[in-house]
Design a protein around this motif. Structure first.
Motif, mmCIF file in Angstrom:
data_model
loop_
_atom_site.group_PDB
_atom_site.id
_atom_site.type_symbol
_atom_site.label_atom_id
_atom_site.label_comp_id
_atom_site.label_asym_id
_atom_site.label_seq_id
_atom_site.Cartn_x
_atom_site.Cartn_y
_atom_site.Cartn_z
ATOM 1 N N TYR A 24 36.515 34.234 32.962
ATOM 2 C CA TYR A 24 37.281 33.456 32.092
ATOM 3 C C TYR A 24 38.333 34.306 31.516
ATOM 4 C CZ TYR A 24 34.272 29.534 33.446
ATOM 5 O OH TYR A 24 33.808 28.711 34.076
ATOM 6 N N CYS A 25 39.702 34.645 31.491
ATOM 7 C CA CYS A 25 40.557 35.423 31.069
ATOM 8 C C CYS A 25 41.423 34.711 30.469
ATOM 9 C CB CYS A 25 41.372 36.170 32.212
ATOM 10 S SG CYS A 25 40.123 37.147 33.328
ATOM 11 N N ASN A 31 44.325 33.957 30.599
ATOM 12 C CA ASN A 31 45.337 33.140 31.265
ATOM 13 C C ASN A 31 44.699 32.388 32.476
ATOM 14 O OD1 ASN A 31 44.605 35.569 32.873
ATOM 15 N ND2 ASN A 31 46.572 35.902 33.786
ATOM 16 N N GLY A 54 33.572 34.244 39.011
ATOM 17 C CA GLY A 54 34.836 34.673 38.169
ATOM 18 C C GLY A 54 34.777 35.128 36.788
ATOM 19 N N SER A 110 43.459 43.801 41.650
ATOM 20 C CA SER A 110 42.816 43.445 40.954
ATOM 21 C C SER A 110 42.488 41.995 40.667
ATOM 22 C CB SER A 110 43.428 43.728 39.242
ATOM 23 O OG SER A 110 44.407 42.900 39.079
ATOM 24 N N ILE A 111 41.640 41.390 39.867
ATOM 25 C CA ILE A 111 41.292 39.855 40.047
ATOM 26 C C ILE A 111 42.704 39.161 39.508
ATOM 27 C CG2 ILE A 111 38.887 40.072 39.937
ATOM 28 C CD1 ILE A 111 39.276 39.088 36.889
ATOM 29 N N GLN A 112 43.491 39.756 38.789
ATOM 30 C CA GLN A 112 44.555 38.934 38.389
ATOM 31 C C GLN A 112 45.718 38.820 39.646
ATOM 32 O OE1 GLN A 112 45.090 38.053 35.303
ATOM 33 N NE2 GLN A 112 43.435 38.886 34.044
ATOM 34 N N GLN A 113 45.711 39.643 40.596
ATOM 35 C CA GLN A 113 46.726 39.591 41.598
ATOM 36 C C GLN A 113 46.208 38.404 42.707
ATOM 37 O OE1 GLN A 113 46.310 43.883 42.206
ATOM 38 N NE2 GLN A 113 48.137 43.683 43.386
ATOM 39 N N ILE A 114 47.422 37.593 43.164
ATOM 40 C CA ILE A 114 47.148 36.849 44.205
ATOM 41 C C ILE A 114 47.562 37.258 45.316
ATOM 42 C CG2 ILE A 114 47.819 34.368 44.806
ATOM 43 C CD1 ILE A 114 48.041 33.817 41.681
ATOM 44 N N LYS A 173 39.691 33.518 36.653
ATOM 45 C CA LYS A 173 39.935 34.302 37.994
ATOM 46 C C LYS A 173 38.882 34.735 38.779
ATOM 47 C CE LYS A 173 44.248 34.574 36.297
ATOM 48 N NZ LYS A 173 45.368 33.878 36.975
ATOM 49 N N GLN A 174 39.076 34.165 39.930
ATOM 50 C CA GLN A 174 37.841 34.476 40.954
ATOM 51 C C GLN A 174 37.673 35.935 41.177
ATOM 52 O OE1 GLN A 174 37.446 31.443 43.615
ATOM 53 N NE2 GLN A 174 35.792 32.587 44.872
ATOM 54 N N ALA A 175 36.408 36.547 41.347
ATOM 55 C CA ALA A 175 36.206 37.842 41.318
ATOM 56 C C ALA A 175 35.240 38.099 42.752
ATOM 57 C CB ALA A 175 35.321 38.483 40.501
#
Length: 317
Positions: free
Chosen positions: A14-15, A17, A12, A274-278, A20-22
């Motif tokens: 480190y952002c 926020n 992942g 994107s990796i931000q989307q759940i 975030k796992q990628a």
């Protein structure tokens, strides 16, 4: 003979926020003399999966778990110094853009000689002879003279050949070819792929081919692994994959090929997340025409649908 084994790789970034796992439990292996194609849309995790093998990752990336086995050792546990003995000499990278991969201030020959000095401890006449042989192996004409040329004097195809020559000069067992035909015209693409096939057959070199060009895969790959949103959703021998694709994403990719259209060209609606989307459940479900209720709730396991053929889709139950 198995050369490389990637098991349950999770990574992942480190952002601002949070983390975030990628990549999610990415698993594949590479055998001697095999070309494995890692395919999928841009941003699906192909390149970052390959870069994890050599630990060539952005500063904000972090591998949380997994094992990458090469020569009976876990590459993830090696120090930077230990990895330097593997990068370039045993596992070589053919980077995505041949136009920017060579230093414009030095001759191509000087850059090849530096590789031989670092990884093979060769100098003087011995190194020069090896450099000429490497250029000849990738079919660069007038090899002796071309060593004196600067990168701007090489065409795109010649630059790509020079980069491949650097990988071959150290007798690498594995080549990671990241979009090796990007920005090259169709004729040169065919020549580069023919060269990679020749290397694979004559030297037994294993090749991890990263691409979104399925036509290229059909002509060249032995096995295929399809990635979507950081997860491998289907793996199969290439012949089996093109004759009997089972995952809806694989089918959608193949149906979008001009050569496969019957009436009109099909498209895949929406965009990869994107990796931000759940997204709960299967990450492809918002774009999937065959989505079921369970797809929105659970991540599908891998189903065995044939010999060496797996598919991560509830439709296989």
């Amino acid at each position: 003979m198995k050369l490389l084994d990637v098991e349950n790789l999770n990574l992942g970034f480190y952002c601002e926020n949070g983390f975030k796992q990628a990549l999610f439990d990415v698993t594949f292996s590479l055998n001697k003399g095999e070309m494995l194609a890692l395919v999928g849309e841009s941003g699906c995790g192909k390149t970052i999966s390959a870069m994890s093998i050599l630990q060539l990752l952005p500063k904000n990336a972090g591998i949380t778990s997994g094992v990458i086995t090469f020569e009976n050792q876990d590459l993830l546990k090696l120090s930077c110094k230990e990895l330097q003995h593997i990068r370039g000499s045993k596992i070589a990278l053919i980077p995505q853009d041949p136009m920017t991969s060579l230093n414009p201030l030095f001759t191509v020959g000087d850059q090849l000689l530096e590789v031989l000095k670092i990884h093979q401890n060769l100098k003087g006449k011995e190194a020069h002879k090896k450099a000429v042989e490497a250029f000849e192996a990738v079919q660069i004409p007038s090899a002796e003279e071309r060593l004196k040329a600067y990168p701007h004097e090489f065409s795109g195809g010649m630059k790509q050949r020079a980069i491949i020559a650097m990988a071959l000069a150290c007798n690498a067992e594995i080549l990671i070819a990241d979009e090796p035909t990007t920005a090259l015209d169709v004729t040169i693409q065919a020549q580069i792929m023919s060269l990679l096939q020749k290397i694979k057959k004559e030297r037994g070199t294993a090749i991890l081919l990263i691409t979104h060009d399925l036509a290229l895969v059909k002509e060249n790959a032995d096995n295929v692994a399809v990635m979507y949103a950081g997860r491998i959703v289907e793996k199969a021998p290439a012949k089996e994959f093109f004759e009997n694709p089972t995952h809806p994403y694989s089918l959608a990719l193949l149906n979008s090929l001009p050569s496969n259209r019957e009436k009109s060209l099909e498209t895949i609606t929406g965009q990869p997340p994107s990796i931000q989307q759940i997204i709960e459940g299967c990450k492809f479900h918002p774009r999937c025409k065959q989505c079921m209720e369970i797809c929105t709730e659970k991540v599908p396991p891998e189903y065995q649908v044939g010999e060496n053929h797996i598919s991560a889709c509830f439709l296989q139950e």
